[in-house]
Write an enzyme that holds these catalytic residues in place. Structure first.
Site, PDB file in Angstrom:
ATOM      1  CB  CYS A  43      -6.031  -1.516  -8.770  1.00 59.66           C
ATOM      2  SG  CYS A  43      -7.054  -0.122  -8.332  1.00 59.66           S
ATOM      3  CB  CYS A  48      -8.895  -0.172  -5.674  1.00 59.29           C
ATOM      4  SG  CYS A  48      -7.141  -0.382  -5.914  1.00 59.29           S
ATOM      5  CE  LYS A  51     -11.605  -1.116  -1.283  1.00 60.20           C
ATOM      6  NZ  LYS A  51     -10.224  -1.185  -0.855  1.00 60.20           N
ATOM      7  N   GLY A 175      -5.535  -8.298  10.635  1.00 54.66           N
ATOM      8  CA  GLY A 175      -6.038  -7.061  11.229  1.00 54.66           C
ATOM      9  C   GLY A 175      -5.610  -5.851  10.432  1.00 54.66           C
ATOM     10  CE1 TYR A 177      -5.019   0.977   3.686  1.00 52.54           C
ATOM     11  CE2 TYR A 177      -3.131  -0.149   4.611  1.00 52.54           C
ATOM     12  CZ  TYR A 177      -3.711   1.002   4.136  1.00 52.54           C
ATOM     13  OH  TYR A 177      -3.014   2.176   4.101  1.00 52.54           O
ATOM     14  CD  GLU A 181     -10.354  -1.736   2.427  1.00 55.44           C
ATOM     15  OE1 GLU A 181     -10.165  -2.573   1.530  1.00 55.44           O
ATOM     16  OE2 GLU A 181      -9.965  -0.550   2.344  1.00 55.44           O
ATOM     17  CG  HIS A 435     -23.368  25.042   9.269  1.00 50.89           C
ATOM     18  ND1 HIS A 435     -22.906  24.255  10.298  1.00 50.89           N
ATOM     19  CD2 HIS A 435     -24.665  25.339   9.566  1.00 50.89           C
ATOM     20  CE1 HIS A 435     -23.869  24.082  11.180  1.00 50.89           C
ATOM     21  NE2 HIS A 435     -24.946  24.729  10.762  1.00 50.89           N
ATOM     22  CD  GLU A 440     -19.877  22.962  10.081  1.00 49.74           C
ATOM     23  OE1 GLU A 440     -19.761  24.197  10.095  1.00 49.74           O
ATOM     24  OE2 GLU A 440     -20.995  22.406  10.096  1.00 49.74           O
TER      25      GLU A 440
HETATM   26  P1  FAD Z   1      -0.683  -4.989  -9.916  1.00 48.58           P
HETATM   27  O1  FAD Z   1      -1.831  -4.084 -10.072  1.00 48.58           O
HETATM   28  O2  FAD Z   1      -0.830  -6.156  -8.994  1.00 48.58           O
HETATM   29  O3  FAD Z   1      -0.308  -5.504 -11.377  1.00 48.58           O
HETATM   30  C1  FAD Z   1       0.629  -6.504 -11.601  1.00 48.58           C
HETATM   31  C2  FAD Z   1       0.255  -7.244 -12.878  1.00 48.58           C
HETATM   32  O4  FAD Z   1       1.344  -8.061 -13.295  1.00 48.58           O
HETATM   33  C3  FAD Z   1      -0.924  -8.204 -12.679  1.00 48.58           C
HETATM   34  O5  FAD Z   1      -1.919  -7.936 -13.643  1.00 48.58           O
HETATM   35  C4  FAD Z   1      -0.327  -9.597 -12.868  1.00 48.58           C
HETATM   36  O6  FAD Z   1      -1.227 -10.509 -13.452  1.00 48.58           O
HETATM   37  C5  FAD Z   1       0.842  -9.283 -13.815  1.00 48.58           C
HETATM   38  N1  FAD Z   1       1.930 -10.246 -13.782  1.00 48.58           N
HETATM   39  C6  FAD Z   1       2.538 -10.758 -12.679  1.00 48.58           C
HETATM   40  N2  FAD Z   1       3.558 -11.567 -13.053  1.00 48.58           N
HETATM   41  C7  FAD Z   1       3.596 -11.557 -14.421  1.00 48.58           C
HETATM   42  C8  FAD Z   1       4.427 -12.178 -15.379  1.00 48.58           C
HETATM   43  N3  FAD Z   1       5.441 -12.955 -15.015  1.00 48.58           N
HETATM   44  N4  FAD Z   1       4.169 -11.960 -16.676  1.00 48.58           N
HETATM   45  C9  FAD Z   1       3.144 -11.165 -17.071  1.00 48.58           C
HETATM   46  N5  FAD Z   1       2.340 -10.532 -16.201  1.00 48.58           N
HETATM   47  C10 FAD Z   1       2.557 -10.717 -14.885  1.00 48.58           C
HETATM   48  N6  FAD Z   1      -4.904   0.311  -3.261  1.00 48.58           N
HETATM   49  C11 FAD Z   1      -5.460   1.537  -3.152  1.00 48.58           C
HETATM   50  O7  FAD Z   1      -4.786   2.537  -3.421  1.00 48.58           O
HETATM   51  N7  FAD Z   1      -6.768   1.689  -2.755  1.00 48.58           N
HETATM   52  C12 FAD Z   1      -7.558   0.631  -2.463  1.00 48.58           C
HETATM   53  O8  FAD Z   1      -8.724   0.807  -2.107  1.00 48.58           O
HETATM   54  C13 FAD Z   1      -6.995  -0.671  -2.570  1.00 48.58           C
HETATM   55  N8  FAD Z   1      -7.757  -1.759  -2.306  1.00 48.58           N
HETATM   56  C14 FAD Z   1      -7.206  -2.999  -2.441  1.00 48.58           C
HETATM   57  C15 FAD Z   1      -8.006  -4.097  -2.149  1.00 48.58           C
HETATM   58  C16 FAD Z   1      -7.485  -5.359  -2.255  1.00 48.58           C
HETATM   59  C17 FAD Z   1      -8.366  -6.555  -1.932  1.00 48.58           C
HETATM   60  C18 FAD Z   1      -6.141  -5.538  -2.686  1.00 48.58           C
HETATM   61  C19 FAD Z   1      -5.567  -6.923  -2.832  1.00 48.58           C
HETATM   62  C20 FAD Z   1      -5.338  -4.453  -2.984  1.00 48.58           C
HETATM   63  C21 FAD Z   1      -5.865  -3.173  -2.853  1.00 48.58           C
HETATM   64  N9  FAD Z   1      -5.097  -2.039  -3.120  1.00 48.58           N
HETATM   65  C22 FAD Z   1      -5.648  -0.792  -2.983  1.00 48.58           C
HETATM   66  C23 FAD Z   1      -3.676  -2.145  -3.534  1.00 48.58           C
HETATM   67  C24 FAD Z   1      -3.533  -1.975  -5.050  1.00 48.58           C
HETATM   68  O9  FAD Z   1      -4.391  -2.878  -5.709  1.00 48.58           O
HETATM   69  C25 FAD Z   1      -2.086  -2.213  -5.452  1.00 48.58           C
HETATM   70  O10 FAD Z   1      -1.246  -1.361  -4.701  1.00 48.58           O
HETATM   71  C26 FAD Z   1      -1.860  -1.928  -6.937  1.00 48.58           C
HETATM   72  O11 FAD Z   1      -2.682  -2.732  -7.729  1.00 48.58           O
HETATM   73  C27 FAD Z   1      -0.382  -2.168  -7.292  1.00 48.58           C
HETATM   74  O12 FAD Z   1      -0.170  -1.978  -8.667  1.00 48.58           O
HETATM   75  P2  FAD Z   1       1.023  -2.708  -9.408  1.00 48.58           P
HETATM   76  O13 FAD Z   1       1.055  -2.164 -10.796  1.00 48.58           O
HETATM   77  O14 FAD Z   1       2.251  -2.626  -8.598  1.00 48.58           O
HETATM   78  O15 FAD Z   1       0.632  -4.255  -9.433  1.00 48.58           O
HETATM   79  P1  NDP Z   2      -1.686  -5.763   5.759  1.00 49.70           P
HETATM   80  O1  NDP Z   2      -0.232  -5.779   5.757  1.00 49.70           O
HETATM   81  O2  NDP Z   2      -2.401  -4.463   5.780  1.00 49.70           O
HETATM   82  O3  NDP Z   2      -2.230  -6.632   6.988  1.00 49.70           O
HETATM   83  C1  NDP Z   2      -1.818  -7.950   7.183  1.00 49.70           C
HETATM   84  C2  NDP Z   2      -2.391  -8.416   8.498  1.00 49.70           C
HETATM   85  O4  NDP Z   2      -2.116  -9.802   8.666  1.00 49.70           O
HETATM   86  C3  NDP Z   2      -1.781  -7.688   9.696  1.00 49.70           C
HETATM   87  O5  NDP Z   2      -2.800  -7.446  10.638  1.00 49.70           O
HETATM   88  C4  NDP Z   2      -0.778  -8.704  10.218  1.00 49.70           C
HETATM   89  O6  NDP Z   2      -0.566  -8.610  11.598  1.00 49.70           O
HETATM   90  C5  NDP Z   2      -1.496 -10.003   9.918  1.00 49.70           C
HETATM   91  N1  NDP Z   2      -0.580 -11.130   9.816  1.00 49.70           N
HETATM   92  C6  NDP Z   2       0.582 -11.184   9.133  1.00 49.70           C
HETATM   93  N2  NDP Z   2       1.150 -12.405   9.260  1.00 49.70           N
HETATM   94  C7  NDP Z   2       0.305 -13.131  10.035  1.00 49.70           C
HETATM   95  C8  NDP Z   2       0.340 -14.463  10.525  1.00 49.70           C
HETATM   96  N3  NDP Z   2       1.349 -15.282  10.265  1.00 49.70           N
HETATM   97  N4  NDP Z   2      -0.690 -14.883  11.302  1.00 49.70           N
HETATM   98  C9  NDP Z   2      -1.716 -14.051  11.591  1.00 49.70           C
HETATM   99  N5  NDP Z   2      -1.795 -12.779  11.147  1.00 49.70           N
HETATM  100  C10 NDP Z   2      -0.798 -12.329  10.392  1.00 49.70           C
HETATM  101  O7  NDP Z   2      -2.088  -6.632   4.507  1.00 49.70           O
HETATM  102  P2  NDP Z   2      -3.468  -6.881   3.773  1.00 49.70           P
HETATM  103  O8  NDP Z   2      -3.396  -8.265   3.297  1.00 49.70           O
HETATM  104  O9  NDP Z   2      -4.614  -6.456   4.597  1.00 49.70           O
HETATM  105  O10 NDP Z   2      -3.357  -5.881   2.532  1.00 49.70           O
HETATM  106  C11 NDP Z   2      -2.191  -5.865   1.708  1.00 49.70           C
HETATM  107  C12 NDP Z   2      -1.864  -4.475   1.269  1.00 49.70           C
HETATM  108  O11 NDP Z   2      -2.729  -4.090   0.215  1.00 49.70           O
HETATM  109  C13 NDP Z   2      -2.075  -3.402   2.322  1.00 49.70           C
HETATM  110  O12 NDP Z   2      -0.977  -3.292   3.190  1.00 49.70           O
HETATM  111  C14 NDP Z   2      -2.241  -2.174   1.484  1.00 49.70           C
HETATM  112  O13 NDP Z   2      -0.986  -1.669   1.124  1.00 49.70           O
HETATM  113  C15 NDP Z   2      -2.973  -2.708   0.273  1.00 49.70           C
HETATM  114  N6  NDP Z   2      -4.401  -2.459   0.424  1.00 49.70           N
HETATM  115  C16 NDP Z   2      -4.832  -1.168   0.426  1.00 49.70           C
HETATM  116  C17 NDP Z   2      -6.148  -0.899   0.616  1.00 49.70           C
HETATM  117  C18 NDP Z   2      -6.609   0.523   0.629  1.00 49.70           C
HETATM  118  O14 NDP Z   2      -5.873   1.393   0.196  1.00 49.70           O
HETATM  119  N7  NDP Z   2      -7.813   0.811   1.119  1.00 49.70           N
HETATM  120  C19 NDP Z   2      -7.150  -1.943   0.800  1.00 49.70           C
HETATM  121  C20 NDP Z   2      -6.580  -3.270   0.776  1.00 49.70           C
HETATM  122  C21 NDP Z   2      -5.262  -3.496   0.593  1.00 49.70           C
HETATM  123  P3  NDP Z   2       0.491  -7.578  12.235  1.00 49.70           P
HETATM  124  O15 NDP Z   2      -0.112  -6.232  12.105  1.00 49.70           O
HETATM  125  O16 NDP Z   2       0.597  -8.052  13.636  1.00 49.70           O
HETATM  126  O17 NDP Z   2       1.750  -7.755  11.447  1.00 49.70           O
END
Ligand code: FAD
Ligand code: NDP
Length: 451
Positions: A43, A48, A51, A175, A177, A181, A435, A440
């Site tokens: 995150c 998050c 992004k 297609g 998140y 985005e 408003h 609203e």
């Molecule tokens: P993480 O935050 O992934 O933390 C896991 C940590 O474990 C990492 O720091 C990793 O380096 C560490 N780790 C892994 N393996 C080991 C190991 N063996 N030893 C030591 N350390 C290790 N969520 C939202 O709510 N809003 C958003 O706008 C949003 N935007 C996102 C945008 C993107 C591009 C992505 C990829 C995700 C987004 N998410 C968003 C999802 C959100 O980031 C995750 O749901 C959240 O970070 C999950 O938290 P976590 O603690 O499970 O794992």
């Molecule tokens: P998503 O699961 O949201 O989307 C993955 C996309 O990839 C889907 O459209 C899926 O299609 C497609 N896909 C999967 N496999 C294939 C394949 N083999 N070939 C072509 N297309 C494929 O994952 P994201 O990677 O976008 O994000 C991961 C997660 O991170 C999200 O689900 C969300 O939980 C979290 N996130 C949250 C955000 C937020 O809160 N604003 C922002 C970014 C990430 P299909 O739908 O047909 O399966």
């Protein structure tokens, strides 16, 4: 005197791990946390936070355009990617420091390095072994790319935060998140953006009206959306990438981003040899107490691959710590969790989609409004807003609220509170609006629409 070095060993200092570690330590529990990459996890570092900063950056182009209708003239636009990256990096470093401070202040022992499980009570980080009463795995997820020829030429969301330079043309595959985005971000920053999705509509799982509406809005802005298109090969010729689709289309770009989902980070933790049960895609299987089939080992957040959102990971962490170390056991209610897609315009949603509601209840009413936001009466921009409320007719309970439009994420957060409080449509109707706002509209939609 405990036989263990620590009471709780947390693997992964991301959203869930840090929250669990510092909450537990605050209760006097002896906690260590291992992190092998970056404090704050996905995150803070590649999710998050950066992004959202990019979303702000990219929206300025449209804001400058809109300003003209209000009498402003803006000189020639210039954008400096390296400046944005430097600013973003500075903020991420600040946040990493905040996380370090929070862990230090709460007395958590922070260990840098890759952790793996040796047995049900032992974690190894390199040569060092720590004997612990309980182990919490909070290792998150990692981008996944399908195994197609040329996959070595593509990037994932991780690399998007450190690109040396902006491409002129790019292809985004997926297609969900991240795809939607980043399409908005890159388009806003001036990159000619094509989005290829294998299905018929973007954002599977969201309300159908939302899916149609957001696609229409982002297409109007100039993003080239190709549906029912699967990329089956990427070729690199000099610095140009050629993506071949199953529709015999050839898409020529400078950068390809695969946003095709994420997989739980469970490889090389040593889980298989310990017999920790894993589900689809390697997700750790846990019961309602975040406990795996091995009683001393727990897991939460993205590594369990349920609702992969930061506030869910932190809520799970708090629930686990309360369950283990206090007499106030709390649980996470997975119903009505609000979520947003920071597309442009935003999507905000909470509760059931219309289709889900129709499957569960015999009679539902739909309230819907599509309008031009007031700002665009002068801006000249052709962006519309959608608002939708799904109501159970017999109880009058609001079942779902959906929005596509500016600040949808901010507006839906408040709506989520109303839904948790069990608001009926009558409560919405009796609420006085503010408003003039877009929000609203949610309290002034009087007549259900008929399909
Ligand atoms: P993480 O935050 O992934 O933390 C896991 C940590 O474990 C990492 O720091 C990793 O380096 C560490 N780790 C892994 N393996 C080991 C190991 N063996 N030893 C030591 N350390 C290790 N969520 C939202 O709510 N809003 C958003 O706008 C949003 N935007 C996102 C945008 C993107 C591009 C992505 C990829 C995700 C987004 N998410 C968003 C999802 C959100 O980031 C995750 O749901 C959240 O970070 C999950 O938290 P976590 O603690 O499970 O794992
Ligand atoms: P998503 O699961 O949201 O989307 C993955 C996309 O990839 C889907 O459209 C899926 O299609 C497609 N896909 C999967 N496999 C294939 C394949 N083999 N070939 C072509 N297309 C494929 O994952 P994201 O990677 O976008 O994000 C991961 C997660 O991170 C999200 O689900 C969300 O939980 C979290 N996130 C949250 C955000 C937020 O809160 N604003 C922002 C970014 C990430 P299909 O739908 O047909 O399966």
């Amino acid at each position: 005197m405990s036989v263990f070095d620590v009471d709780l060993f947390v693997i992964g200092a991301g959203s869930g791990g840090v929250r669990a570690a510092r909450m537990a330590a605050g209760l006097g529990v002896r906690v260590a946390i291992a992190e092998n990459r970056y404090l704050g996890g996905t995150c803070v570092n590649v999710g998050c936070v950066p992004k959202k900063l990019f979303v702000y950056a990219s929206h300025f182009r449209e804001d400058f355009e809109a300003a003209k209708g209000f009498g402003w003239s803006v000189a020639e636009l210039q954008f400096d990617w390296s400046c944005l990256l430097a600013q973003k990096n500075q903020e991420i470093h600040r946040l990493q420091g905040v996380y370090q401070g929070l862990l230090n202040d709460s007395g958590v022992q922070v260990i840098e390095g890759q952790a793996r499980l040796v047995d049900a009570h032992t974690v190894a980080i390199g040569e060092r072994q720590v004997h612990c009463e309980r182990i919490l795995i909070a290792t998150g997820g990692w981008p996944w790319i399908p195994d197609i020829p040329g996959k070595e030429f593509v990037v994932t969301s991780n690399e998007m935060f450190t690109l040396d330079k902006l491409p002129k043309r790019m292809l985004i595959v997926g297609g969900g998140y991240i795809a939607v985005e980043f399409a908005g971000i890159m388009h806003g920053l001036g990159v000619q953006t094509t989005l290829c999705y294998r299905g018929t509509k973007l954002l599977r799982g969201f309300d159908e009206d939302v899916r149609d509406f957001v696609a229409q809005e982002i297409q109007k802005k100039g993003i080239d959306i190709r549906l029912n298109a699967q990329i089956n090969r990427i070729e690199k010729i000099d610095n140009v990438l050629l993506a071949h689709s199953d529709q015999d289309q050839l898409i020529e770009v400078d950068l390809v981003l695969y946003a095709t989902g994420r997989k739980p980070n469970t490889a090389s933790l040593g889980l298989e040899s310990l017999g920790v049960a894993l589900g689809a895609g390697g997700a750790i299987t846990v019961n309602e107490h975040y406990q795996t089939n091995i009683p001393s080992i727990y897991a939460l957040g993205d590594v369990t691959d349920r609702l992969n959102l930061t506030p869910v990971a932190t809520a799970e962490a708090m629930a686990l710590v309360n369950q283990l170390y206090t007499d106030r056991a709390t649980t996470v209610d997975y119903d009505n969790i609000p979520t947003a897609v920071f597309s442009q315009p935003n999507v905000g949603t909470v509760g059931l989609t219309e289709d889900e509601a129709r499957q569960r209840y015999p009679d539902i009413d739909i309230y819907k409004s599509v309008f031009r936001p007031m700002k665009h009466t002068l801006s000249g921009l052709d962006e519309k807003t959608l608002m939708k409320i799904v109501v159970n007719r017999s109880s009058d309970k609001v079942l779902g609220i959906h929005m596509v439009g500016p600040e949808a994420a901010e507006i839906i957060q408040g709506m989520a509170v109303a839904m948790r409080a069990g608001a009926t449509k009558a409560v919405f109707d009796s609420t006085i609006g503010i408003h003039p706002t877009a929000a609203e509209e949610f309290v002034t939609m009087r007549k259900p629409v008929h399909p």
